[in-house]
Design a protein around this motif. Sequence first.
Motif, PDB file in Angstrom:
ATOM      1  N   ARG A 156      35.104  64.549  84.728  1.00 17.21           N
ATOM      2  CA  ARG A 156      34.418  64.033  85.914  1.00 17.21           C
ATOM      3  C   ARG A 156      32.911  64.105  85.744  1.00 17.21           C
ATOM      4  O   ARG A 156      32.181  63.178  86.114  1.00 17.21           O
ATOM      5  CB  ARG A 156      34.829  64.835  87.152  1.00 17.21           C
ATOM      6  N   TRP A 698      36.360  52.404  80.095  1.00 19.72           N
ATOM      7  CA  TRP A 698      37.529  53.080  80.677  1.00 19.72           C
ATOM      8  C   TRP A 698      38.425  53.621  79.568  1.00 19.72           C
ATOM      9  O   TRP A 698      38.691  52.940  78.589  1.00 19.72           O
ATOM     10  CB  TRP A 698      38.314  52.121  81.558  1.00 19.72           C
ATOM     11  N   GLU A 700      42.118  55.072  78.830  1.00 15.87           N
ATOM     12  CA  GLU A 700      43.474  55.184  79.375  1.00 15.87           C
ATOM     13  C   GLU A 700      44.053  56.589  79.192  1.00 15.87           C
ATOM     14  O   GLU A 700      45.041  56.940  79.829  1.00 15.87           O
ATOM     15  CB  GLU A 700      44.398  54.151  78.711  1.00 15.87           C
ATOM     16  N   SER A 702      42.452  59.271  79.970  1.00 17.97           N
ATOM     17  CA  SER A 702      41.869  60.138  80.992  1.00 17.97           C
ATOM     18  C   SER A 702      42.786  60.248  82.200  1.00 17.97           C
ATOM     19  O   SER A 702      43.352  59.250  82.658  1.00 17.97           O
ATOM     20  CB  SER A 702      40.506  59.598  81.440  1.00 17.97           C
ATOM     21  N   ASP A 703      42.930  61.438  82.715  1.00 16.03           N
ATOM     22  CA  ASP A 703      43.698  61.659  83.934  1.00 16.03           C
ATOM     23  C   ASP A 703      42.794  61.998  85.121  1.00 16.03           C
ATOM     24  O   ASP A 703      43.281  62.386  86.184  1.00 16.03           O
ATOM     25  CB  ASP A 703      44.720  62.782  83.720  1.00 16.03           C
ATOM     26  N   TYR A 704      41.499  61.869  84.923  1.00 14.85           N
ATOM     27  CA  TYR A 704      40.537  62.061  86.014  1.00 14.85           C
ATOM     28  C   TYR A 704      39.877  60.748  86.431  1.00 14.85           C
ATOM     29  O   TYR A 704      39.594  60.539  87.612  1.00 14.85           O
ATOM     30  CB  TYR A 704      39.452  63.062  85.600  1.00 14.85           C
ATOM     31  N   HIS A 706      40.075  56.558  86.225  1.00 13.62           N
ATOM     32  CA  HIS A 706      40.940  55.421  85.909  1.00 13.62           C
ATOM     33  C   HIS A 706      40.415  54.205  86.664  1.00 13.62           C
ATOM     34  O   HIS A 706      40.021  54.309  87.826  1.00 13.62           O
ATOM     35  CB  HIS A 706      42.389  55.719  86.327  1.00 13.62           C
ATOM     36  N   ARG A 774      40.613  64.964  91.481  1.00 11.34           N
ATOM     37  CA  ARG A 774      41.213  63.816  90.786  1.00 11.34           C
ATOM     38  C   ARG A 774      41.075  62.521  91.591  1.00 11.34           C
ATOM     39  O   ARG A 774      41.814  61.558  91.386  1.00 11.34           O
ATOM     40  CB  ARG A 774      42.686  64.106  90.465  1.00 11.34           C
ATOM     41  N   ASN A 777      41.035  58.968  90.049  1.00 11.63           N
ATOM     42  CA  ASN A 777      42.239  58.415  89.422  1.00 11.63           C
ATOM     43  C   ASN A 777      43.193  57.937  90.503  1.00 11.63           C
ATOM     44  O   ASN A 777      43.854  58.735  91.165  1.00 11.63           O
ATOM     45  CB  ASN A 777      42.910  59.473  88.546  1.00 11.63           C
ATOM     46  N   ASP A 778      43.287  56.633  90.684  1.00 11.66           N
ATOM     47  CA  ASP A 778      44.141  56.074  91.733  1.00 11.66           C
ATOM     48  C   ASP A 778      45.615  56.369  91.497  1.00 11.66           C
ATOM     49  O   ASP A 778      46.408  56.445  92.443  1.00 11.66           O
ATOM     50  CB  ASP A 778      43.926  54.561  91.825  1.00 11.66           C
TER      51      ASP A 778
END
Length: 973
Positions: A156, A698, A700, A702-704, A706, A774, A777-778
């Motif tokens: 982040r 971007w 892919e 990343s889990d923070y 998106h 988070r 991340n949608d």
Amino acid sequence: MHDEFKTLRKFDAGKGREGFLYSLPALEEQGIGKISRLPVSIRIVLESLLRNCDGKKARRKDVETLANWNAKSPANSEIPFVVARIVLQDFTGVPLVVDLAAMRSAVKRLGRNPKIIEPLVPVDLVVDHSVQVDFFGSARALELNLEMEFKRNRERYQFLKWGQQAFKTFQLIPPGIGIVHQVNLEYLAKGVLSQTSEVRSQRSEIYFPDTLVGTDSHTTMINGLGVVGWGVGGIEAEAGMLGQPVYFLTPEVVGVHMSGQLREGVTATDLVLHITQLLRAQKVVGKFVEFYGEGAASLPVPDRATIGNMSPEYGATMGYFPVDHESVDYLRATGRSEEQCLAFESYFRAQKMFGMPRKGEIDYSVDLDLDLADVQPSVAGPKRPQDRINLPELGKTFRELLEKPVHDGGYGKEHVDLREKHLVELNGSAPGNGGMFSTDKKEDQGISPGEERNVLEMVANRPTPDPGKEIEAESREIFTRGRTHIGHGSVLIAAITSCTNTSNPSVMIASGLLAKKAVERGLRIDPAVKTSLAPGSRVVSDYLHKTGLQKYLDQLGFNLVGYGCTTCIGNSGPLHPNIEKTIHEHDLVAASVLSGNRNFEARVHQHIKANFLMSPPLVVAFALAGRVHIDLSRDPIGKDKHGNETFLRDLWPTLSEIRDIMQSALAPETFRQLYRDFAGQNPKWNEIPSSAGDIYQWDEKSDYIHEPPFFENFSMEPGHIEEIRGARALGIFGDSVTTDHISPAGAIKETSPAGKYLMSRGIQPRDFNSYGSRRGNDLVMTRGTFANVRIKNLMVPGTEGGVTKFWGAHAPSRAVEGASPSTNGEAMSIFDAATKYAMKNRPLIILAGHEYGAGSSRDWAAKGTRLLGVRAVIAASFERIHRSNLVGMGVLPLQFPDGTTAQSLGLDGSETFSITGLSNGIKPGQKLTLEIESKDGQERSVPMKLRIDTPIEIDYYRHGGILPFVLRQLLAP
């Protein structure tokens, strides 16, 4: 410069400086309204209209309408308010920057220059919501919590640093500095601003009031300094950043005339809880509140800021205090330059807006009286900030709530014996979660002033920890084995936290003085209580150290855990696993006490059901008492080292004690020093790498962060407004469903859709972090919508959490054809049901009661609703910001007629719904029809009020939301 009304006037800005302003007295001289009788807050908004009157953003008619504001019957027209700046915190700021990055990507895909997406007003983002209380009760708590914060949030922070280099008007204030609202009050706010422009063929300074909106509902704290500003959703803030005015309906203004003075033993927190209860009962939602009179004049700015801060809790758009000598003195005391202070005072004098108004001088829509001498010591809870309880009545109230039925707001316990306690062994630290559970609160002397000032450098020089190894080792080093007993009403969290109170030296010093007296008597806090101190800024630590009070707080376990919004936002961190196990096994109604502003269900901690707001000294007192079922006006807190009973009156500091210490504790140079060179003071922040370039790359993996789907398949043509037919109910909710219920900010449950998704990505529960962290991340946040563990969907009676019934087969003749009827819905998570409905192209609605969307200005509560496929929300009433956010995301807000609810209509979610009256063009506030078909084929209709309130919101809805609307505006030829 525009000067439609010929009101540009020269004035003395102080120290021989000449400036220009748009004169409100000159406007009144032209016979355009009785401006000198207008509330001061309305005049400041009027000045913005006058200055920005260009025929586009603001029209001549807008100025004339507001100048003739009718107190008893304000015009039913929208105000295009152009603010001077915008403030963000990181929980709401990260998704905002994600949206801007996504807009740039969309512009590039269209073959246009992505730099067209650029904030047009200054934007300040303060990273303050990411620190959690993993470590506490230790001299190293601050250091270790910072380490964990940087480890958890590295992605982040990398993204935010990209944003700082990509956008020219975007300033970042890194972690470890303070809470956004206190930083705003102590540093960012200027009172009056200026810009250089050409006036009469020469370069001159144009002065104007400091105004703002912020992506946190408690932005209103700045109202205490005489600055007009309030909280908006991130969606509205983005539009404001990109040049759109903030539109709102002409408000009523409630005047609160203050007289008298606070009594001995009464704090600013008691005052604000009193005001919250008073104004909630007056139904001030969507209104301005303006405090005035001799009592208001007697309050220092920190007390005024405490009252302004709680505006969202009493429901008002603002809680405003006019500018007077106290305002100017506060700027001086907090290190602002003499030139700034003189310009501030001179400007407001020239506009005839300086000084606290007296009774009868201003016309208000409603005028209330408040004698400060009537305020009593109190707390608020256990679920809402407006539920004030006089301090002596807390024990009695808690006992009644324990046995009161759940449907009446109680806990439904029968034949409770409050003497019954359960043994808890406190051995070691929680496995793998980085939590530190120190019970040795007597010997821990805390960090010295010199060590505290260097703590950021200490963190920078330590390796980033592995929660499974190094931090557990740290925990074992300082952990002391112990045992305790807990039961109903046991205080398990005691937190001096949040912007409301930790901005206020009087209550912070009072807490230190109470701790001092307790330590000197030999009192200690039970090891079951998780104690923490999270001040709003480093200035608090400075004066607590200077006065010698921090060491007493440390000895009770109120060690510094971080500078930021912690417990109040749900970042309270874990409890000892054996404590959580005992709560679960015996279904205990345990308590938290915090000096915060929010205590909604499951917000503070998922396992703590009773949460009480109170002043910092009362937090210390209840931590010492260890329980909330007590009358502190009569019952002893505990026994001193000689075995004598000690009462609250023995520990409570006098007003003279507090004032004597305050006079010696604060110095302007301290503020100047601590708000200088943020990067240089935070080497750990400087170590974080940042990508460069105008377009974000971007990742892919990343889990923070998106890329959100809001601009997929974007075209320049907006859609058409159409009827909604054959919709299903995704949820039916009762009253007071907050944005915390809709989009929680705290811990992610392992068994929730979001938890399962993260584990499918190889992320262990100990590394889940929080929903708030988070929000970029949608894919996580959509799964977290309606996932609060305490939310009650009435479609599935007797359950809590994000559960609904999927009614996939039944379809009326005019909806989806070819399906066979069914009599039973299938219980499943809300996210799973929404996914199944999406596969059938079935629109969804939400049904709710009063005050839907109360609480934080959480844009993901609207974004997540939209991404779940919800087309409309029908409620008995809406809180201001959430209603606006729904429109901003293209979700239709509708309001039941008075006295009508989903319950009165007997709805259980098995029905199908159609909303008609949309296709022929809609107008703000018009009547629509909700057509209901039950599963046995019976039909009925209910009239609905469209809660699109202003003409501009019609455009937002037609374009599918405010962001597509703004993007099309920017790209138009």
